[in-house]
Design a protein around this motif. Structure first.
Motif, PDB file in Angstrom:
ATOM      1  N   UNK A   1     -21.198  40.045  42.013  1.00 28.43           N
ATOM      2  CA  UNK A   1     -20.991  40.947  40.871  1.00 28.43           C
ATOM      3  C   UNK A   1     -19.842  41.905  41.147  1.00 28.43           C
ATOM      4  N   UNK A   2     -19.738  42.361  42.388  1.00 35.85           N
ATOM      5  CA  UNK A   2     -18.672  43.291  42.736  1.00 35.85           C
ATOM      6  C   UNK A   2     -17.293  42.619  42.609  1.00 35.85           C
ATOM      7  N   UNK A   3     -17.187  41.375  43.067  1.00 39.73           N
ATOM      8  CA  UNK A   3     -15.914  40.650  42.932  1.00 39.73           C
ATOM      9  C   UNK A   3     -15.527  40.536  41.462  1.00 39.73           C
ATOM     10  N   UNK A   4     -16.465  40.119  40.655  1.00 37.95           N
ATOM     11  CA  UNK A   4     -16.154  39.927  39.234  1.00 37.95           C
ATOM     12  C   UNK A   4     -15.828  41.258  38.551  1.00 37.95           C
ATOM     13  N   UNK A   5     -16.477  42.317  38.965  1.00 38.40           N
ATOM     14  CA  UNK A   5     -16.208  43.648  38.396  1.00 38.40           C
ATOM     15  C   UNK A   5     -14.797  44.123  38.776  1.00 38.40           C
ATOM     16  N   UNK A   6     -14.436  43.949  40.040  1.00 41.34           N
ATOM     17  CA  UNK A   6     -13.098  44.340  40.498  1.00 41.34           C
ATOM     18  C   UNK A   6     -12.024  43.581  39.714  1.00 41.34           C
ATOM     19  N   UNK A   7     -12.219  42.282  39.556  1.00 42.52           N
ATOM     20  CA  UNK A   7     -11.246  41.480  38.818  1.00 42.52           C
ATOM     21  C   UNK A   7     -11.195  41.873  37.343  1.00 42.52           C
ATOM     22  N   UNK A   8     -12.352  42.094  36.756  1.00 39.80           N
ATOM     23  CA  UNK A   8     -12.398  42.498  35.342  1.00 39.80           C
ATOM     24  C   UNK A   8     -11.679  43.824  35.132  1.00 39.80           C
ATOM     25  N   UNK A   9     -11.917  44.769  36.006  1.00 39.02           N
ATOM     26  CA  UNK A   9     -11.281  46.077  35.885  1.00 39.02           C
ATOM     27  C   UNK A   9      -9.763  45.996  36.017  1.00 39.02           C
ATOM     28  N   UNK A  10      -9.282  44.958  36.714  1.00 39.11           N
ATOM     29  CA  UNK A  10      -7.844  44.758  36.894  1.00 39.11           C
ATOM     30  C   UNK A  10      -7.246  43.861  35.810  1.00 39.11           C
ATOM     31  N   UNK A  11      -8.073  43.413  34.877  1.00 37.05           N
ATOM     32  CA  UNK A  11      -7.580  42.554  33.810  1.00 37.05           C
ATOM     33  C   UNK A  11      -7.332  41.120  34.237  1.00 37.05           C
ATOM     34  N   UNK A  12      -7.949  40.707  35.329  1.00 38.97           N
ATOM     35  CA  UNK A  12      -7.806  39.331  35.832  1.00 38.97           C
ATOM     36  C   UNK A  12      -8.879  38.468  35.176  1.00 38.97           C
ATOM     37  N   UNK A  13      -8.456  37.328  34.614  1.00 35.81           N
ATOM     38  CA  UNK A  13      -9.369  36.422  33.937  1.00 35.81           C
ATOM     39  C   UNK A  13      -9.709  35.240  34.841  1.00 35.81           C
ATOM     40  N   UNK A  14     -10.989  34.994  35.035  1.00 33.00           N
ATOM     41  CA  UNK A  14     -11.450  33.867  35.849  1.00 33.00           C
ATOM     42  C   UNK A  14     -11.445  32.616  34.984  1.00 33.00           C
TER      43      UNK A  14
ATOM     44  N   UNK B   1      -7.806  31.818  38.840  1.00 29.23           N
ATOM     45  CA  UNK B   1      -7.620  32.980  37.974  1.00 29.23           C
ATOM     46  C   UNK B   1      -6.229  32.934  37.347  1.00 29.23           C
ATOM     47  N   UNK B   2      -6.015  33.780  36.349  1.00 31.69           N
ATOM     48  CA  UNK B   2      -4.737  33.777  35.641  1.00 31.69           C
ATOM     49  C   UNK B   2      -3.595  34.392  36.441  1.00 31.69           C
ATOM     50  N   UNK B   3      -3.883  35.171  37.467  1.00 32.16           N
ATOM     51  CA  UNK B   3      -2.835  35.774  38.300  1.00 32.16           C
ATOM     52  C   UNK B   3      -3.348  35.832  39.745  1.00 32.16           C
ATOM     53  N   UNK B   4      -3.249  34.712  40.475  1.00 30.84           N
ATOM     54  CA  UNK B   4      -3.852  34.654  41.804  1.00 30.84           C
ATOM     55  C   UNK B   4      -3.253  35.621  42.826  1.00 30.84           C
ATOM     56  N   UNK B   5      -1.970  35.845  42.797  1.00 32.84           N
ATOM     57  CA  UNK B   5      -1.348  36.728  43.784  1.00 32.84           C
ATOM     58  C   UNK B   5      -1.831  38.163  43.591  1.00 32.84           C
TER      59      UNK B   5
ATOM     60  N   UNK C   1       3.343  20.821  40.967  1.00 35.62           N
ATOM     61  CA  UNK C   1       2.219  20.852  40.056  1.00 35.62           C
ATOM     62  C   UNK C   1       0.934  21.273  40.762  1.00 35.62           C
ATOM     63  N   UNK C   2       1.085  22.052  41.784  1.00 37.48           N
ATOM     64  CA  UNK C   2      -0.087  22.569  42.479  1.00 37.48           C
ATOM     65  C   UNK C   2      -0.485  23.904  41.858  1.00 37.48           C
ATOM     66  N   UNK C   3      -1.770  24.168  41.872  1.00 43.27           N
ATOM     67  CA  UNK C   3      -2.255  25.451  41.383  1.00 43.27           C
ATOM     68  C   UNK C   3      -2.835  26.225  42.558  1.00 43.27           C
ATOM     69  N   UNK C   4      -2.848  27.532  42.425  1.00 40.39           N
ATOM     70  CA  UNK C   4      -3.360  28.370  43.501  1.00 40.39           C
ATOM     71  C   UNK C   4      -4.798  28.764  43.220  1.00 40.39           C
ATOM     72  N   UNK C   5      -5.579  28.681  44.273  1.00 35.79           N
ATOM     73  CA  UNK C   5      -6.999  29.014  44.206  1.00 35.79           C
ATOM     74  C   UNK C   5      -7.279  30.141  45.201  1.00 35.79           C
ATOM     75  N   UNK C   6      -8.084  31.093  44.793  1.00 32.73           N
ATOM     76  CA  UNK C   6      -8.540  32.124  45.716  1.00 32.73           C
ATOM     77  C   UNK C   6      -9.770  31.625  46.451  1.00 32.73           C
ATOM     78  N   UNK C   7      -9.826  31.875  47.739  1.00 32.17           N
ATOM     79  CA  UNK C   7     -11.017  31.596  48.533  1.00 32.17           C
ATOM     80  C   UNK C   7     -11.480  32.931  49.100  1.00 32.17           C
ATOM     81  N   UNK C   8     -12.694  33.314  48.758  1.00 27.38           N
ATOM     82  CA  UNK C   8     -13.223  34.621  49.139  1.00 27.38           C
ATOM     83  C   UNK C   8     -14.505  34.407  49.931  1.00 27.38           C
ATOM     84  N   UNK C   9     -14.566  35.010  51.111  1.00 29.32           N
ATOM     85  CA  UNK C   9     -15.774  34.928  51.927  1.00 29.32           C
ATOM     86  C   UNK C   9     -16.632  36.147  51.613  1.00 29.32           C
ATOM     87  N   UNK C  10     -17.881  35.893  51.229  1.00 31.79           N
ATOM     88  CA  UNK C  10     -18.799  36.957  50.834  1.00 31.79           C
ATOM     89  C   UNK C  10     -20.025  36.964  51.730  1.00 31.79           C
ATOM     90  N   UNK C  11     -20.427  38.140  52.152  1.00 30.06           N
ATOM     91  CA  UNK C  11     -21.690  38.266  52.856  1.00 30.06           C
ATOM     92  C   UNK C  11     -22.810  37.936  51.879  1.00 30.06           C
TER      93      UNK C  11
END
Length: 144
Positions: free
Chosen positions: A18-31, A49-53, A1-11
């Motif tokens: 905005x760039x992260x969210x745009x990339x995910x949106x363009x790929x159809x990934x829902x936050x 997200x709906x598809x972490x891998x 019953x564990x869920x996967x979380x993305x951890x992203x290091x941003x400068x």
């Protein structure tokens, strides 16, 4: 019953989030949930997200530093004291919380969702489940 979380290091630069969210949106990934913490030099963005891998692969391809970590998602009553009760259960069992954050989007009215990261995830899941806490499955989180 564990869920996967993305951890992203941003400068710490204008437009990186905005760039992260745009990339995910363009790929159809829902936050589904988001948490960000920053220091003077970088930020740590945590996403459910709906598809972490797929999301991790897409972000890595775009040059982002991304990791996937297991976390626990719980649903609790949206009433005073509900979170305190869950935290007391963990405290009584000597389980320390590394971090946590809440998110909206519960499919059940009057409920709140919380993401918790602890060292011994499986022990925490067993304890919480045994205490009657609703530990969310990945499908439950992805369908919010």
């Amino acid at each position: 019953m564990l869920i996967q979380q993305l951890t992203i290091f941003l400068e710490n630069q204008s437009g990186r989030l905005a760039e992260v969210t745009r990339v995910l949106a363009n790929a159809g990934i829902n936050i589904r949930a988001l948490s960000i913490a920053d220091t003077a030099e970088y930020g740590i963005l945590r996403l459910i997200v709906n598809d972490p891998v797929s999301a991790a692969g897409i972000l890595k391809k775009e040059g982002f530093s991304v990791g996937i970590a297991d976390v626990i998602g719980i649903t609790i009553d949206d009433t005073p004291g509900s979170l305190a009760r869950v935290l007391a259960i963990l405290e009584e069992n000597n389980i320390s919380i590394e971090y946590m954050y809440a998110f909206t989007g519960s499919s059940r009215a009057g409920m709140a969702n919380v993401v918790i990261k602890v060292e011994d995830l499986r022990k925490a899941v067993d304890i919480l489940t045994g205490a009657g806490v609703n530990v969310m499955t990945p499908d439950e989180v992805h369908q919010l």
